[in-house]
Design an enzyme around this catalytic site. Structure first.
Site, PDB file in Angstrom:
ATOM      1  N   HIS A 139      -9.666   2.157  -0.107  1.00  0.00           N
ATOM      2  CA  HIS A 139      -9.886   0.970   0.853  1.00  0.00           C
ATOM      3  C   HIS A 139     -11.089   0.934   1.655  1.00  0.00           C
ATOM      4  CE1 HIS A 139      -8.338  -2.279   2.760  1.00  0.00           C
ATOM      5  NE2 HIS A 139      -6.965  -2.350   2.256  1.00  0.00           N
ATOM      6  N   ALA A 140     -12.276   1.514   1.375  1.00  0.00           N
ATOM      7  CA  ALA A 140     -13.510   1.624   1.934  1.00  0.00           C
ATOM      8  C   ALA A 140     -13.907   0.255   2.641  1.00  0.00           C
ATOM      9  CB  ALA A 140     -14.831   2.337   1.435  1.00  0.00           C
ATOM     10  N   TYR A 141     -14.266   0.043   3.636  1.00  0.00           N
ATOM     11  CA  TYR A 141     -14.834  -1.307   4.343  1.00  0.00           C
ATOM     12  C   TYR A 141     -16.065  -1.241   4.323  1.00  0.00           C
ATOM     13  CZ  TYR A 141     -10.166  -2.833   6.046  1.00  0.00           C
ATOM     14  OH  TYR A 141      -8.983  -3.358   6.196  1.00  0.00           O
ATOM     15  N   HIS A 158       0.894  -1.340   0.037  1.00  0.00           N
ATOM     16  CA  HIS A 158       0.198  -0.121   0.126  1.00  0.00           C
ATOM     17  C   HIS A 158       0.771   1.294   0.091  1.00  0.00           C
ATOM     18  CE1 HIS A 158      -3.556  -2.540   0.107  1.00  0.00           C
ATOM     19  NE2 HIS A 158      -3.828  -2.573   1.326  1.00  0.00           N
ATOM     20  N   ASP A 202      -9.252 -12.882   0.129  1.00  0.00           N
ATOM     21  CA  ASP A 202      -8.527 -11.859   0.005  1.00  0.00           C
ATOM     22  C   ASP A 202      -7.556 -11.866  -1.447  1.00  0.00           C
ATOM     23  OD1 ASP A 202      -6.837  -9.396   0.384  1.00  0.00           O
ATOM     24  OD2 ASP A 202      -5.842 -10.194   2.241  1.00  0.00           O
ATOM     25  N   GLN A 218      -9.836  -6.327  -5.940  1.00  0.00           N
ATOM     26  CA  GLN A 218      -9.599  -7.017  -4.816  1.00  0.00           C
ATOM     27  C   GLN A 218     -10.617  -7.043  -3.858  1.00  0.00           C
ATOM     28  OE1 GLN A 218      -6.148  -7.986  -4.438  1.00  0.00           O
ATOM     29  NE2 GLN A 218      -6.180  -9.128  -2.329  1.00  0.00           N
ATOM     30  N   GLU A 223     -11.958  -3.425  -3.804  1.00  0.00           N
ATOM     31  CA  GLU A 223     -10.763  -2.393  -4.301  1.00  0.00           C
ATOM     32  C   GLU A 223     -10.431  -2.426  -5.803  1.00  0.00           C
ATOM     33  OE1 GLU A 223      -7.599  -2.983  -1.316  1.00  0.00           O
ATOM     34  OE2 GLU A 223      -8.955  -4.156  -0.156  1.00  0.00           O
TER      35      GLU A 223
END
Length: 361
Positions: free
Chosen positions: A195-197, A119, A265, A300, A327
């Site tokens: 990279h939101a969850y 990252h 993942d 991803q 992602e």
């Protein structure tokens, strides 16, 4: 070494010194809101890491909830290590051994994930202060644009890079992200990621194993135990990675693993060319759903396999499988796999990454 917590209220503007350069100009860190005309769909962002802090959306009964994981204050994002909502770069995901060769020259990146770079390094784009270039909250399609100049040699990457990201409510329940980067003087890899969850039942509401997901991809890129792609682009058919039909996450999650943790993942090779439908996600309990559209070759899927007892917004504690990430991206470690779509940006070239989340309930 753990950093001391900073008690910084969200409502205040924060002044933080740019790390790593004595006497650097100070920049103001703030929190900015975009809201639709009806007032039942809104987001908050901060220029610390160009981070998406919250997304408020209605369920099938009109009840509002925040559907992304995060922290109450900017300080939480400063000190956090899970990349909640961050704009990740210069190169998101992993680069094997933090090394690549470009135009005959070897480059060595900051190692921060075992033997690999992850990252963008220790101080990637998610850990810097961006400049607010435009903030237009009062219009039919409110938006905000952040800017960052990445310097030659930052975290080991070559060349100066101008980077812009725009968050926009492009429709009553549509969230658009536009990421642009221009290489100024050297060729460089670029792979920017949001990279939101996501937990469509509401952040901190439990796990997302009941969410139904569809990923429109017939291939994926297998990885080794260090989460580095093997170079193979494999078919999903006949494997637990096949999510081409709507599938409850909980029905498959125990059959896959990555880096020693059970759960998804993995990078998928997206169907089609250009701006295309990538995935659909729905929470049957609340009725909330979104479609994800983008123009990148990969996406991803990460199911928060490593989250554990993370204290988030409103005192909620986030645990394993408490959210999912989608992602859109270049393939991981593309700089070391000539058979992958290229992630190299040449001087004067412009990188463009567009995403659209179309919410419904």
């Amino acid at each position: 070494m753990a950093r001391a917590a900073l008690l910084l209220p969200v409502a205040l503007l924060l002044c933080l010194a740019l790390a790593g350069s004595a006497g650097a100009a100070r920049k103001t860190v703030g929190v900015y809101e975009l809201k639709n005309k009806k007032g039942d769909f809104s987001i908050k962002v901060t220029n610390w890491g160009a981070t998406l802090m919250s997304v408020i959306a209605p369920d099938s009964k009109g009840n509002l909830a925040d559907v992304v994981l995060g922290y109450d204050t900017v300080a939480g994002f400063v000190n956090g290590s899970s990349y909640f909502g961050a704009l990740v770069g210069r190169v998101a995901n992993r680069v094997a051994k933090g090394r690549f060769v470009l135009d005959g020259k070897a480059y060595h990146l900051y190692i921060n994930d075992g033997k690999n770079a992850l990252h963008g390094g220790h101080r990637g784009f998610s850990k810097v202060i961006w400049t607010v270039k435009e903030y237009v909250p009062d219009c039919d399609s409110p938006y905000i644009t952040f800017y960052y100049r990445s310097f030659d040699g930052e975290q080991g990457f070559p060349g100066d890079l101008d980077v812009y990201v725009t968050y926009q409510l492009s429709g009553p329940y549509d969230l658009s992200l536009h990421m642009n980067a221009t290489a100024l003087n050297k060729a460089t890899p670029v792979n920017l990621v949001n990279h939101a969850y996501w937990n469509l039942a509401g952040h901190g509401s439990g796990d997302v194993l009941g969410h139904v997901i569809q990923v429109l991809a017939s291939q994926y890129t297998p990885v080794d135990q260090s989460m580095i792609p093997t170079g193979e682009i494999a078919a999903v058919a006949g494997t637990p990675y096949d999510l081409r039909r709507p599938t409850p996450l909980g029905s498959r999650i125990g059959l896959v693993s990555g880096g020693g943790a059970v759960g998804y993942d993995v990078n998928y090779a997206v169907h089609g060319q250009g701006f295309t439908l990538v995935a659909r996600v729905r929470d049957p309990a609340s009725g909330r759903a979104f479609e994800l559209w983008a123009n990148q070759p990969g996406v991803q899927l990460y199911t928060s396999n490593w989250l554990k007892d993370e204290k988030g917004k409103a005192g909620k504690v986030y645990g394993k499988y408490g959210a999912l990430c989608l992602e859109t991206q270049a393939f991981p470690d593309a700089v070391n796999h000539p058979n992958f779509p290229s992630a190299i940006l040449r001087p004067g070239g412009v990188y463009r990454h567009d995403m659209l989340f179309k919410f419904s309930s």
